[in-house]
Write a protein that holds these residues in place. Structure first.
Motif, short mmCIF file in Angstrom:
data_model
loop_
_atom_site.label_atom_id
_atom_site.label_comp_id
_atom_site.label_asym_id
_atom_site.label_seq_id
_atom_site.Cartn_x
_atom_site.Cartn_y
_atom_site.Cartn_z
N UNK A 155 0.80 -1.22 0.00
CA UNK A 155 0.00 0.00 0.00
C UNK A 155 0.83 1.27 0.00
N UNK A 156 2.13 1.16 -0.24
CA UNK A 156 3.01 2.32 -0.28
C UNK A 156 2.56 3.29 -1.37
N UNK A 157 2.72 4.60 -1.10
CA UNK A 157 2.32 5.62 -2.07
C UNK A 157 3.11 5.49 -3.37
N UNK A 158 2.41 5.66 -4.49
CA UNK A 158 3.07 5.63 -5.80
C UNK A 158 3.26 7.07 -6.26
N UNK A 159 4.32 7.71 -5.73
CA UNK A 159 4.57 9.13 -6.01
C UNK A 159 6.04 9.32 -6.40
N UNK A 160 6.33 10.49 -6.91
CA UNK A 160 7.71 10.80 -7.30
C UNK A 160 8.63 10.79 -6.09
N UNK A 161 8.13 11.21 -4.92
CA UNK A 161 8.95 11.19 -3.70
C UNK A 161 9.35 9.77 -3.34
N UNK A 162 8.39 8.85 -3.40
CA UNK A 162 8.69 7.45 -3.12
C UNK A 162 9.70 6.91 -4.12
N UNK A 163 9.53 7.28 -5.37
CA UNK A 163 10.44 6.78 -6.41
C UNK A 163 11.87 7.29 -6.19
N UNK A 164 12.01 8.52 -5.74
CA UNK A 164 13.34 9.06 -5.47
C UNK A 164 13.99 8.30 -4.30
N UNK A 165 13.19 7.99 -3.28
CA UNK A 165 13.71 7.22 -2.14
C UNK A 165 14.18 5.84 -2.60
N UNK A 166 13.39 5.21 -3.48
CA UNK A 166 13.77 3.89 -4.00
C UNK A 166 15.08 3.98 -4.77
N UNK A 167 15.22 5.03 -5.60
CA UNK A 167 16.46 5.21 -6.37
C UNK A 167 17.66 5.34 -5.43
N UNK A 168 17.51 6.13 -4.37
CA UNK A 168 18.62 6.33 -3.43
C UNK A 168 19.03 5.01 -2.79
N UNK A 169 18.04 4.23 -2.33
CA UNK A 169 18.34 2.96 -1.66
C UNK A 169 19.03 1.99 -2.61
N UNK A 170 18.47 1.85 -3.82
CA UNK A 170 19.03 0.89 -4.76
C UNK A 170 20.38 1.36 -5.29
N UNK A 171 20.58 2.67 -5.40
CA UNK A 171 21.88 3.20 -5.81
C UNK A 171 22.97 2.76 -4.85
#
Length: 506
Positions: free
Chosen positions: A211-227
């Motif tokens: 149920x995590x939000x599907x937003x640009x903020x969430x996507x940036x956080x995902x990019x940082x973690x996976x980076x």
């Protein structure tokens, strides 16, 4: 020089996207319209020509030539080699589009009326087309050229080195540096497109599961973690990091594929695979050269031209990587393996996932096709949810996307490090970290400026200059192979003369 110029260009783009995302989106859309309208024909002709050219090399007298010295043996076993080919080539994209692309084509086919039996058949055929022989022909051409000049002729592992037969020592001057800079820029944007798609799909999976939000903020956080994850992997070296990740990818992908194959409509999947493969091969030339000059061609620009440009922009990255792991293979073995093994697997993947989605839409009343029109990241997880063990499969799919993301980014940092370090096969860890951060930053600004459309636009526009370089590369490799054959004939004649002289003396 290549490193600093490339860094400067890409940093300017990142700053532009960070501070003026709307302006960047507007300008890139204008550039997209110009590229598609003026050069769409060129992308189609180039992609088809690369396929014809690769097959010619494999079947010609040059097929026996090794990518290395005559006594060199392959470094990797066939299973590991195939795994590394597949993971580097198009891993994230297969998972992202595996269900959504056939469903999108089903409602909006390239020709005819959507939602019909004919539309379903076209949907599968064009999915095969977009992920089949042409992409791997593009990769094969550049990888073959790089491996030949690097391992057989002793040149540096740079794109510019493949032009030595045409340019001579000028490959070491400004012209050669320009070629390498264009290769770096195309690679960064091609990889950033894939990373952006991966982030969208990871976000879709986490939204579905938690149920995590599907937003640009969430996507940036995902990019940082996976980076952070892929930078750790990138500093462990090719044989440890990428090899382990590639084999993990293959196991996860094969596991998910087998689960869906046998938990889904198995007979329907095999029937669809067989009939679509035949239809794809039968219509290959017609699809390869299809434009619509007398009607609206927005479908072709949105799909086929995007894919061809995406593969071309990925070509320096994938080509250098494939060349690096293919030392000791013959040209024939290399081309036939690179063309047909990943193609058959990609077609099977689309049949299993896209075919299952179409089956649910056609025979079980599912609304997956409508969902794909609204959000291309969700149909995969919704399709898996309808199968036994659906939640486990959705978790496995999300994990697979993350590992594919890490593998692609890891491989890309290695290749960008090579390109900007004079072809060094062991680029410095600091350079790889810089490229790792920058390619993630590009993915962020593209998502901010246009989401999926921004990713597609960047791939198409940045691929055009490198497509021209790829065409010239074909002439260069042919000239080099002809020269080698000529020298070999001279050596054979000289050897015969010596033998004849010895016999006469006896």
């Amino acid at each position: 020089m290549v490193f600093y110029i490339s860094i400067a260009v890409i940093l300017l783009f990142v700053l532009w996207g960070a501070f003026m995302p709307e302006n960047m989106g507007s300008v890139t859309n204008t550039a997209l319209a110009f590229t598609v309208n003026k050069f769409g024909w060129f992308y189609l002709l180039a992609a088809f020509s690369f396929l014809v050219f690769a097959l010619y090399l494999a079947l010609s007298k040059y097929g026996k030539i090794k990518l290395g010295k005559d006594d060199d043996e392959p470094e990797y076993s066939l299973p590991t080699w195939f795994a590394m080919l597949f993971s580097a080539g198009m891993g994230i994209g297969l998972v992202f589009w595996g269900v959504s692309e056939p469903l999108s084509h089903y409602l909006t086919p390239p020709t005819g009326t959507g939602g019909t039996q004919e539309a379903a058949q076209l949907a599968m055929r064009y999915s095969f087309f977009h992920w089949g022989l042409q992409p791997w022909a593009i990769y094969a051409v550049i990888a073959l050229s790089l491996a030949y000049f690097q391992f057989r002729k002793g040149q540096r592992g740079l794109i510019s080195s493949t032009f030595y037969p045409l340019l001579g020592e000028r490959v070491n001057g400004p012209l050669g540096k320009t070629i390498d800079v264009l290769a770096v820029i195309a690679t960064v944007f091609g990889v950033a497109t894939s990373l952006g798609l991966g982030v969208l799909q990871i976000n879709g999976g986490l939204t579905h599961l938690t149920g995590m939000d599907n937003t640009i903020t969430t996507q940036i956080i995902i990019i940082v973690v996976v980076t952070v994850l892929y930078l750790v992997s990138a500093t462990t070296g090719l044989d440890r990091g990428i090899k382990i990740l590639s084999n993990t990818n293959l196991v996860l992908a094969a596991g998910l594929l087998i689960f869906v194959l046998f938990l889904g409509p198995t007979t329907f999947i095999f029937d669809t695979y067989t009939s679509t493969l035949g239809s794809y091969l039968q219509n290959l030339i017609q699809m390869s050269l299809r434009l619509t000059p007398f009607t609206d061609n927005s479908w072709i620009s949105s799909w086929t031209l995007f894919y061809w440009a995406w593969w071309i922009s990925w070509a320096p990255f994938v080509g250098l990587f494939i060349a690096r792991i293919s030392k000791g293979r013959t040209i024939r073995e290399f081309v036939l393996a690179v063309l047909f093994v990943p193609t058959l697997f990609s077609c099977l993947w689309f049949t299993v996932f896209g075919g299952t989605g179409l089956y649910q839409v056609r025979f079980e009343g599912s609304n997956l096709a409508q969902i794909a029109q609204e959000d291309v990241t969700m149909p995969l997880f919704l399709m898996l949810e309808t199968l036994p063990l659906g939640t486990i499969l959705a978790v496995l799919a999300t994990l697979l996307i993350i590992v594919f993301f890490v593998t692609s980014a890891d491989s890309a940092t290695f290749v960008l490090g090579m390109l900007s370090s004079k072809g060094d096969l062991h680029p410095d860890a600091k350079i790889k970290i810089i490229w790792g951060v920058l390619q993630s930053a590009i993915a962020v600004v593209l998502l901010m400026s246009g989401g999926l459309n921004g990713l597609q636009t960047a791939a198409i526009v940045t691929a055009l200059p490198f497509a021209i370089i790829l065409v010239a590369m074909c002439f260069s490799i042919v000239k080099a192979l002809q020269q080698e054959a000529k020298e070999k004939r001279k050596e054979e004649k000289a050897l015969r003369r010596r033998l004849e002289t010895l016999l006469e003396d006896d």
